[in-house]
Write a protein that holds these residues in place. Sequence first.
Motif, mmCIF file in Angstrom:
data_model
loop_
_atom_site.group_PDB
_atom_site.id
_atom_site.type_symbol
_atom_site.label_atom_id
_atom_site.label_comp_id
_atom_site.label_asym_id
_atom_site.label_seq_id
_atom_site.Cartn_x
_atom_site.Cartn_y
_atom_site.Cartn_z
ATOM 1 N N ILE A 1 -56.818 89.677 60.218
ATOM 2 C CA ILE A 1 -56.802 88.212 60.343
ATOM 3 C C ILE A 1 -55.581 87.752 61.122
ATOM 4 C CG2 ILE A 1 -56.609 86.060 59.051
ATOM 5 C CD1 ILE A 1 -58.267 87.410 56.826
ATOM 6 N N TYR A 2 -54.415 88.327 60.780
ATOM 7 C CA TYR A 2 -53.184 87.930 61.456
ATOM 8 C C TYR A 2 -53.223 88.314 62.932
ATOM 9 C CZ TYR A 2 -51.351 87.242 56.742
ATOM 10 O OH TYR A 2 -51.143 86.811 55.462
ATOM 11 N N ASP A 3 -53.835 89.445 63.241
ATOM 12 C CA ASP A 3 -53.914 89.871 64.637
ATOM 13 C C ASP A 3 -54.808 88.925 65.431
ATOM 14 O OD1 ASP A 3 -53.395 91.483 66.850
ATOM 15 O OD2 ASP A 3 -55.141 92.761 66.469
ATOM 16 N N LEU A 4 -55.885 88.455 64.828
ATOM 17 C CA LEU A 4 -56.742 87.475 65.506
ATOM 18 C C LEU A 4 -55.961 86.192 65.787
ATOM 19 C CD1 LEU A 4 -60.088 87.933 63.510
ATOM 20 C CD2 LEU A 4 -59.624 88.631 65.880
ATOM 21 N N SER A 5 -55.139 85.778 64.833
ATOM 22 C CA SER A 5 -54.310 84.591 65.044
ATOM 23 C C SER A 5 -53.329 84.816 66.183
ATOM 24 C CB SER A 5 -53.556 84.228 63.765
ATOM 25 O OG SER A 5 -54.461 83.871 62.738
ATOM 26 N N LEU A 6 -52.737 86.021 66.240
ATOM 27 C CA LEU A 6 -51.794 86.332 67.319
ATOM 28 C C LEU A 6 -52.488 86.308 68.679
ATOM 29 C CD1 LEU A 6 -49.675 89.232 65.763
ATOM 30 C CD2 LEU A 6 -48.847 86.971 66.450
ATOM 31 N N GLU A 7 -53.695 86.883 68.712
ATOM 32 C CA GLU A 7 -54.423 86.877 69.976
ATOM 33 C C GLU A 7 -54.749 85.443 70.410
ATOM 34 O OE1 GLU A 7 -57.803 89.352 69.305
ATOM 35 O OE2 GLU A 7 -56.690 91.225 69.635
ATOM 36 N N ALA A 8 -55.087 84.571 69.433
ATOM 37 C CA ALA A 8 -55.346 83.161 69.770
ATOM 38 C C ALA A 8 -54.075 82.490 70.279
ATOM 39 C CB ALA A 8 -55.885 82.422 68.554
ATOM 40 N N MET A 9 -52.930 82.832 69.666
ATOM 41 C CA MET A 9 -51.648 82.273 70.120
ATOM 42 C C MET A 9 -51.322 82.726 71.538
ATOM 43 S SD MET A 9 -49.539 82.838 66.564
ATOM 44 C CE MET A 9 -47.928 82.562 67.300
ATOM 45 N N VAL A 10 -51.587 84.038 71.816
ATOM 46 C CA VAL A 10 -51.321 84.564 73.162
ATOM 47 C C VAL A 10 -52.212 83.867 74.189
ATOM 48 C CG1 VAL A 10 -51.525 86.607 74.632
ATOM 49 C CG2 VAL A 10 -50.491 86.782 72.363
ATOM 50 N N ASP A 11 -53.487 83.718 73.864
ATOM 51 C CA ASP A 11 -54.406 83.054 74.797
ATOM 52 C C ASP A 11 -53.987 81.607 75.045
ATOM 53 O OD1 ASP A 11 -55.881 85.370 74.988
ATOM 54 O OD2 ASP A 11 -57.390 84.764 73.505
ATOM 55 N N PRO B 1 -51.758 77.261 81.074
ATOM 56 C CA PRO B 1 -50.748 76.253 81.460
ATOM 57 C C PRO B 1 -51.043 74.877 80.895
ATOM 58 C CG PRO B 1 -51.384 77.597 83.355
ATOM 59 C CD PRO B 1 -52.336 77.928 82.247
ATOM 60 N N GLY B 2 -52.333 74.609 80.668
ATOM 61 C CA GLY B 2 -52.682 73.286 80.166
ATOM 62 C C GLY B 2 -52.189 73.052 78.756
ATOM 63 N N THR B 3 -51.988 74.094 78.013
ATOM 64 C CA THR B 3 -51.497 73.943 76.634
ATOM 65 C C THR B 3 -50.155 73.267 76.619
ATOM 66 O OG1 THR B 3 -52.697 75.939 75.970
ATOM 67 C CG2 THR B 3 -50.906 75.204 74.549
ATOM 68 N N TRP B 4 -49.326 73.582 77.632
ATOM 69 C CA TRP B 4 -47.959 73.056 77.603
ATOM 70 C C TRP B 4 -47.873 71.634 78.123
ATOM 71 C CZ3 TRP B 4 -45.275 75.953 74.594
ATOM 72 C CH2 TRP B 4 -45.634 77.310 74.467
ATOM 73 N N THR B 5 -49.015 71.114 78.596
ATOM 74 C CA THR B 5 -49.031 69.706 79.025
ATOM 75 C C THR B 5 -49.468 68.785 77.903
ATOM 76 O OG1 THR B 5 -51.325 69.858 79.816
ATOM 77 C CG2 THR B 5 -49.573 70.435 81.387
ATOM 78 N N LEU B 6 -49.917 69.374 76.795
ATOM 79 C CA LEU B 6 -50.391 68.589 75.661
ATOM 80 C C LEU B 6 -49.222 68.065 74.847
ATOM 81 C CD1 LEU B 6 -53.300 70.919 74.462
ATOM 82 C CD2 LEU B 6 -53.504 68.835 75.859
ATOM 83 N N SER B 7 -49.550 67.043 74.054
ATOM 84 C CA SER B 7 -48.540 66.518 73.140
ATOM 85 C C SER B 7 -48.225 67.557 72.059
ATOM 86 C CB SER B 7 -49.050 65.226 72.499
ATOM 87 O OG SER B 7 -50.201 65.496 71.712
ATOM 88 N N GLY B 8 -47.161 67.338 71.347
ATOM 89 C CA GLY B 8 -46.725 68.328 70.355
ATOM 90 C C GLY B 8 -47.776 68.666 69.321
ATOM 91 N N GLY B 9 -48.444 67.640 68.784
ATOM 92 C CA GLY B 9 -49.437 67.890 67.751
ATOM 93 C C GLY B 9 -50.630 68.649 68.272
ATOM 94 N N LEU B 10 -51.119 68.275 69.432
ATOM 95 C CA LEU B 10 -52.264 68.959 70.009
ATOM 96 C C LEU B 10 -51.921 70.397 70.405
ATOM 97 C CD1 LEU B 10 -53.803 66.133 72.250
ATOM 98 C CD2 LEU B 10 -54.723 67.079 70.127
ATOM 99 N N ARG B 11 -50.687 70.538 70.932
ATOM 100 C CA ARG B 11 -50.261 71.881 71.326
ATOM 101 C C ARG B 11 -50.266 72.806 70.103
ATOM 102 N NH1 ARG B 11 -45.011 71.194 72.804
ATOM 103 N NH2 ARG B 11 -45.706 70.260 74.761
ATOM 104 N N ARG B 12 -49.759 72.313 68.989
ATOM 105 C CA ARG B 12 -49.733 73.137 67.780
ATOM 106 C C ARG B 12 -51.145 73.467 67.311
ATOM 107 N NH1 ARG B 12 -45.580 69.597 66.460
ATOM 108 N NH2 ARG B 12 -46.912 68.455 64.987
#
Length: 524
Positions: free
Chosen positions: A85-95, A100-111
Amino acid sequence: MAHQTLSLRRRLRFMSRAGGTGVARYVGNHPFFAGVAGTLVAVAMAGLTLLTLSSGRADALDHARETAQNLVSIISTDLERNVEIYDLSLEAMVDGARDPGTWTLSGGLRRAVLFDRATTAAYLGGAYVIGPDGRVIASQNGEVDAAVSLADRDYFLVHQRSPAVGLYFSHPYRSRLRDGKLSIGLTRRINEADGTFGGIALLAIRIEYFQRLLDRINTGELGSVFIVMDDGTLLARKPFSSRDIGSSIAKSPTFQVMAAHNSGSYVANSAVDGVSRMFTYARVPGAPLIAVVAPSVDEVLAPWRRRSRIAGVLTLAFGAVFVMVSWLLAFALRDKMRAQAALVRLAATDPLTGLSNRRVLDKRLDEEWRRARRSGQSLSALFIDIDHFKQFNDVYGHASGDEALTAVAECISATVLRSLDLVARYGGEEFAVILPDTTAEGALRLAEKIRHKVQSLRVLHRDGEAIAVTVSIGCATCVPAEGANALDLLAAADRQLYAAKAAGRNRVNSTVWAGRSMAQDSSP
């Protein structure tokens, strides 16, 4: 058919009685057989008990091993599932971090994009995205401390140096983001679009997760259960000791066995506290972890030892009683045999002289007569009478007479040396000697020896006077023929005795008798 069945039952009953009688007779004739048999039975019972106890010990260890294997499987399955389960979460975090679009989002959406709900699990210390410079650029709780650098952590350095590491388990560390809480990190590398190092995704697992997992396992007061990394780093242990967490047991002989195999079980002394334990272990699939359950051998065998003591004491007690009763029976049978033998001797022995009595003489004479008749061998008999014995008794008394009888009996016994010959007291002052396979010449020579030996005898009277004693002897020899009787041989020897007395006493008269009946001998 009914008649045949009845006949068979009768034969079986007869055989059973005959067999039982044979065993009883054998035991009666061999009294110590009961003692030896009883001892062997007790030893066999003790041996069977020992085998049973040994089997019980093996069963106790096998049961403990199976229980430990089940517990190891439970721990391993829990770890495998959570790591997945934790590895799936890590892979989602890596993706999410590579987009690049993730870093253009607001803080809440980015999280929301970077961190799924699994990152909020109770024993997760936090989820972080760390940039290529080692500083946190995003966290699951939204807190980012730009002053904290993680560039020196092993989990950061290993991904920085190699893009092929995959999922990485760090060694235990004190968190710089959570007030020094003891944790381990699960990390994956984040690559830039051109493949260069772009940071890592980190899930911090509180060390309490592993300890909570072990706290549910009951291995007794002296047992142990622990989770160790495949390089020997200890992550959790029950009983818990904070100083042991993060220490290395790589040089321990017990760990070296685990490192060489995927799973197994063995008994060894613990390198931590020296307690003898049964170590049952298995590697966790998909993780560099080894789950170990190690119950104490003494606690595993404690119930068996209690049962063994009871069984051992009872076996020894019953065995000792059985052996004692067997030998008491054996000694009782021996005493009975001795008493019976003494009765037989008394029934067959003249009480004054110790020679065979008239009953034995008649039986033995008949046996030797029939044997000589079958074999065609000579059979001789001597009839011996003490001269003037009545006058001897009248003059010197019956006590001296008894001494004379005893002395003459000893002289005869000392002269007749063959074991197959028989010396018996016929009655009063008369003695008889049966000489199987003896010719007339041999019987005559033996009779003369007896006469001379007795003649040299001196019986001491109570006043100290030495009294001479003589005997007259009649000899008869024959080869038994049909129609004759064994008593005829003795009668022929008796006639020769009276002839010797008539000729003046202290002499031997001998005859060779044809062995026919008295009626045939007297016919013209």
